[in-house]
Design an enzyme around this catalytic site. Structure first.
Site, PDB file in Angstrom:
ATOM      1  CD  GLU A   1       3.697  16.978 -66.854  1.00  0.00           C
ATOM      2  OE1 GLU A   1       2.916  16.743 -67.317  1.00  0.00           O
ATOM      3  OE2 GLU A   1       3.629  16.958 -65.480  1.00  0.00           O
TER       4      GLU A   1
ATOM      5  CD  GLU B   1       3.282  21.505 -63.826  1.00  0.00           C
ATOM      6  OE1 GLU B   1       3.810  21.759 -64.863  1.00  0.00           O
ATOM      7  OE2 GLU B   1       2.036  20.787 -63.732  1.00  0.00           O
TER       8      GLU B   1
HETATM    9  C1  GAL Z   1       0.963  18.783 -65.376  1.00  0.00           C
HETATM   10  C2  GAL Z   1       1.042  19.685 -66.509  1.00  0.00           C
HETATM   11  C3  GAL Z   1       0.590  21.060 -66.555  1.00  0.00           C
HETATM   12  C4  GAL Z   1      -1.045  20.916 -65.949  1.00  0.00           C
HETATM   13  C5  GAL Z   1      -1.026  20.192 -64.831  1.00  0.00           C
HETATM   14  C6  GAL Z   1      -2.566  20.015 -64.187  1.00  0.00           C
HETATM   15  O1  GAL Z   1       1.143  17.423 -65.458  1.00  0.00           O
HETATM   16  O2  GAL Z   1       2.509  19.803 -66.716  1.00  0.00           O
HETATM   17  O3  GAL Z   1       0.454  21.584 -67.783  1.00  0.00           O
HETATM   18  O4  GAL Z   1      -1.577  19.990 -67.235  1.00  0.00           O
HETATM   19  O5  GAL Z   1      -0.579  18.948 -64.935  1.00  0.00           O
HETATM   20  O6  GAL Z   1      -2.383  19.498 -63.141  1.00  0.00           O
END
Ligand code: GAL
Length: 939
Positions: free
Chosen positions: A523, A598
């Site tokens: 990100e 993710e």
């Molecule tokens: C994402 C981020 C992670 C964590 C996650 C929580 O956007 O890459 O490190 O913060 O959100 O939902």
């Protein structure tokens, strides 16, 4: 794993090395025998190699009062940008700070061998920076300092910083991980070692480390997640006491999660002849693989630290590694090659060998077969160096239409992201604690791990190789711009260290068969720059130059990254939380491999359930509300607990079911990495602000103590379709939800929805023997779904009127009975039960047993909401190093031996005392409840 090992000093014994590796669970190089050999200096070559120097360090926080120098590494303080991924309004890049003077000038040369362009390497400054500090003086008396063994995380010790107090940041778990810390250790180097090379190898130190040896500055490394080496040779005095002093300076506001503080990974002393294999000097690839034969290419970089050119023989011998990680070097090798090599004085030489292995055993997630290549350098009959590299033989195809194929077989990435802490143990690497995490994930059907958002401990990759996990190895959370003021981004570290950190990561990890993808960032703000991101181009080029065999990805949260050309700078597109984009992306970029870096970020607290439950459909986190006309309660803002119906998530995220649906409807999508496998310290969304009490995340499928939440079974049901299982939620002890005609004739039984997670396709629910209906997994159309249809990857009975007793589910698959689960109403708490995960452990001072405590009623049924205060104690050769209960709001110190049960469970982590034998007895007591004991034997 790759490291120097010990060899016999006879040329004809090259193929008959005496193995000094201890057998599993700890792989490689951890032997007390080896340390004794080092200290006694028993002859040239025989005692060369790498030994653990984790034990017996001295530690103190803060600099000495008499210190006049500023040892501050230049950092460019910045205003935090908030959550990652929001690339709009990102601040401008920060200029590179001057590094021609001060501590940075002495540290930077340590990374020179990871800078490709010789003109950009840093000169070693004259002088002895910090040499006048009392702590670095070899004769300084450190007997008053605390004695401890590494790995060590000082941030996990003692009280939490109370909410509202300065430094109490939910994002980093309200832990005091920041500040200066010093470590010292005496090394005894025998006289006979004169003329040898000495390297100090650190797997990771958090952070901004500087090393002095015998009062002289040696070098250091700022990025806390990198593994690195300093050359001690010029400072070492053979035959005398040698003293190491290491200073860390861990900044506050340096992370979005709990980073830990201290020398939190292993430390090694590597001793070689002047002519030896370079650090991470081998690179093994297997360009042709079939069932009949494999080509194994081995590239070896050797270096010559002597004053004369060296003509040596470079020999490779390949041995199979067994399922327990052992190799038998008394057996004949299964392949080998040798050749003559000349290495110029003070120079390095890179040589390649290629050999064929007949009938290779292939590495795959299902059957992770490993080999070891023993590289030997000999000169005039003397073994100069022996270096072991573990590797696997496999093909990996990244098919833009069909996903990931290992040896031609399709494997959906059923992965999780994890941060590096080990719950109550903090970030201090403990082999068994990490292995336990992987075992739990494996049991769930997880086959892949993303090392979010940084280089992992080397042990993680060793285990992944052996257990058959696929790994997405990630380098950075920030590039040119920061997310928190003192993080890696921009002028703090990225601008001057990214090449060194990235090359070091890849050279260290590229022989691991488990590693299938490199991630250059998570990100990062630069995703909004699209194809114009020069940083993405540069990082991808660095990866390709170090390892052309694996694709480069980056985790993109910006929906635009798939349209603006950013994805074209990558070999593989990583989506963070964009399940609805897969089909469109694949239609547009037909040749790009993609997956979810993710997914989900569903949040829940183990054993907490709030009513009403939305249905049918899925909600987001906004407390009490109405969604699509249905009332629901996702969370309790008083107790700061999230409902465990697995329907709730922050605005950017989704339910597990939503991601399953998207994956199942795009065969091209290679899979997902769920945020997260385990709860971690820090980032307690939605209660991360300074007033809220929470200390750890709610994202985990498994809680911080290692107890699976309900979600574990939702993933297991989906990821292990052939494993017969069914799981009921919620628990079935709700006296306040029952009709009670005596006390209140008007009170009706309350609706208590029941969800069942099963690998079957149909299920029948029974309440006290009465059928509540047999149902199939069906497609539903939730009102808030961004998809047209979202299947219920769960089977739901939304209108069950609560009645105490027994709730039983019988699941079916293809019409045949498949699995059952039963939930019984518990009575009053009456006794405690203790269950160690292993009842025999090694008495080495590092091995641990995880002892789970359950509060049960008189019939042995778990009492699901019990919060009794438990006192843990041990007798015998062990100690309780930490306790926990998985409650994200629990703020009593992890080292407390008193721990409240959280929804029926608590955990004591018991470590054996070093060098002792016998039996540890663990006892749990609680007022009014029958005591429990259990025993753990030391091997
Ligand atoms: C994402 C981020 C992670 C964590 C996650 C929580 O956007 O890459 O490190 O913060 O959100 O939902």
């Amino acid at each position: 794993m790759s490291c120097h090992v010990r060899a016999e000093n006879k040329p004809d014994s090259i193929m008959k090395f005496t193995t000094l590796f201890r057998s599993l669970p700890v792989p490689g190089c951890w032997t007390a025998a080896a340390i004794i050999l080092l200290q006694s200096g028993s002859g040239f070559a025989a005692d060369l190699g790498r030994v653990s120097i984790n034990d017996d360090w001295r530690f103190i926080k803060n600099d000495p009062a008499d210190m006049t120098n500023s040892l501050r590494y230049p950092r460019a303080p910045r205003v935090a940008r908030g959550r990652g991924g929001d690339s709009t309004n990102a601040p401008a890049p920060v200029p590179v700070p001057a590094v021609t003077s001060g501590i940075a000038a002495y540290i930077l040369p340590t990374g020179n061998s990871f800078i490709a362009d010789p003109a950009k390497r840093y000169p070693k400054p004259d002088g002895n920076y910090g040499g006048d500090i009392s702590y670095v003086n070899p004769s300084f008396d450190d007997s008053g300092w605390r004695k401890l063994d590494l790995p060590h995380d000082f941030g996990i010790e003692g009280a939490f910083i109370p909410p509202g107090q300065s430094g109490s940041d939910g994002g980093t778990g309200r832990r005091p991980f920041f500040g200066v810390a010093w470590y010292r250790k005496d090394l005894s180097i025998p006289k006979a070692d004169a003329g040898k090379q000495f390297y100090l190898d650190l797997d990771g130190a958090m952070s901004y480390a500087t090393v002095w040896c015998n009062g002289q500055i040696v070098g250091g490394w700022p990025y806390g997640y990198s593994s690195w080496r300093v050359d001690l040779t010029p400072m070492i005095k053979p035959g005398a006491k040698n003293v190491l002093a290491i200073r860390l300076d861990n900044p506050p506001n340096s992370s979005r999660w709990y980073p830990g503080g201290g020398i939190y990974r292993s430390v090694w002393l590597t001793k070689t002849a002047p002519v030896h294999v370079s650090e991470w000097g081998t690179y093994i690839t297997t360009p042709e693989v079939s069932a009949n034969a494999a080509t194994v290419n081995i590239q070896v970089q050797s270096e010559n630290d002597s004053k004369t050119d060296a003509s040596v023989t470079l020999t490779t011998a390949i041995y199979p590694v067994d399922a327990l990680g052992r190799l038998d070097r008394s057996a004949a090798p299964v392949g080998g090659a040798d050749g003559a090599v000349v290495i110029k004085a003070g120079g390095t030489a890179t040589n390649s060998q290629s050999l064929r292995l007949a009938n290779p055993k292939l590495w795959s997630p299902k059957a992770p077969a490993l080999y070891a290549a023993i590289t030997t350098l000999t000169q005039n009959g003397n073994v100069l160096d022996s270096y072991e590299t573990r590797f696997g033989i496999r093909t990996v195809k990244y098919d833009p239409n069909a996903g990931l194929l290992v040896n031609g077989e399709h494997f959906k990435l059923n992965g999780v992201c994890d941060h590096h802490d080990l719950g109550a143990l903090g970030t201090a690497l403990n082999y068994r604690a990490l292995q336990r995490q992987l075992e739990i994930l494996h049991d769930m059907g997880c086959n892949a791990i993303r090392t979010s958002h940084n280089p992992p401990a080397p042990e993680l990759l060793d285990m992944a190789d052996q257990m058959g996990f696929l790994v997405l190895d990630e380098a950075f959370d920030t590039w040119g711009r920061n997310k928190t003021a003192n993080d890696y981004g921009g002028g703090n570290l990225f601008n001057v260290w990214h090449e060194q950190d990235l090359r070091a990561l890849i050279r260290r990890d590229r022989n691991h068969p488990c590693v299938v993808l490199w991630s250059i960032g998570n990100e990062v703000a630069e995703q909004s720059q699209g194809a114009g991101s020069t940083i993405a181009q540069e990082l991808a080029a660095i990866v390709h130059s170090e390892d052309p065999t694996r694709p480069v990805t980056s985790a993109c949260s910006d929906g635009n990254a798939m349209n603006n050309g950013f994805s074209t700078l990558l070999d593989a597109m990583g989506f963070n939380y964009k399940p609805d984009n897969y089909i469109r992306f694949h239609e547009r970029y037909t040749n790009e491999f993609f997956f979810s870096t993710e997914s989900a970020s569903t949040i829940s607290s183990r054993g907490e359930y709030f009513f009403p439950v939305i249905g049918p459909g899925f909600g987001t986190v906004n407390g009490r509300g109405r969604n699509g006309g249905a009332a629901f309660t996702s969370q309790d803002d008083t107790t700061h607990q999230m409902s465990s119906y697995d329907l709730y998530y922050p605005g950017w995220a989704s339910s597990p079911d939503h991601e399953f649906f998207a994956q199942d409807h795009s065969l091209a999508a290679a899979g997902e990495f769920v945020w997260t496998g385990f709860d971690y310290i820090g980032e307690p969304t939605p209660w991360g602000n300074s007033r809220d009490p929470s200390r750890s995340s709610y994202f985990g499928i498994v809680d911080l103590a290692g107890f699976p939440k309900d979600r574990f079974y939702l993933y297991q049901a989906h990821w292990r379709p052939d494993y017969p299982m069914a799981h009921i939620l919620p628990h079935w002890t709700w006296p306040e939800r029952a009709a009670d005609s005596k006390a209140d004739p008007a009170k009706a039984a309350q609706i208590t929805p029941v969800h069942v997670y099963t690998s079957g396709d149909e299920a029948e629910l029974f309440l006290n023997g009465k059928s509540l209906g047999r149902k199939k997994k069906v497609f539903e159309t939730p009102n808030n779904s961004r998809l047209n249809g979202e299947p219920a990857y769960r089977i739901r009975w939304d209108d069950v009127a609560y009645e105490p007793g027994e709730l039983k589910v019988v699941a079916y698959k293809n019409g045949k009975q498949w699995a059952t689960d039963t939930m019984k109403t518990a009575g009053e708490a009456s006794q405690l039960v203790l269950k160690p995960d292993r009842s025999t452990i090694a008495g080495d001072g590092h091995d641990i047993s995880f002892v789970a405590m359950t509060v049960v009623d008189k019939n042995g049924t778990a009492v699901p909401r019990s919060k009794n205060l438990i006192h843990f104690s041990v007798t015998g050769p062990g100690e309780i190093v930490a306790t926990d209960n998985g409650d994200a709001t629990e703020l009593s110190s992890f080292q407390d031996t008193d721990r409240k049960a959280f929804n029926g469970l608590a955990l004591a982590i018991v470590k054996a005392k070093r060098g002792q034998k016998g039996v540890i007895t663990v006892t749990a007591t609680s007022e009014g409840l029958a005591t429990a004991t259990t025993t753990i034997k030391l091997q």
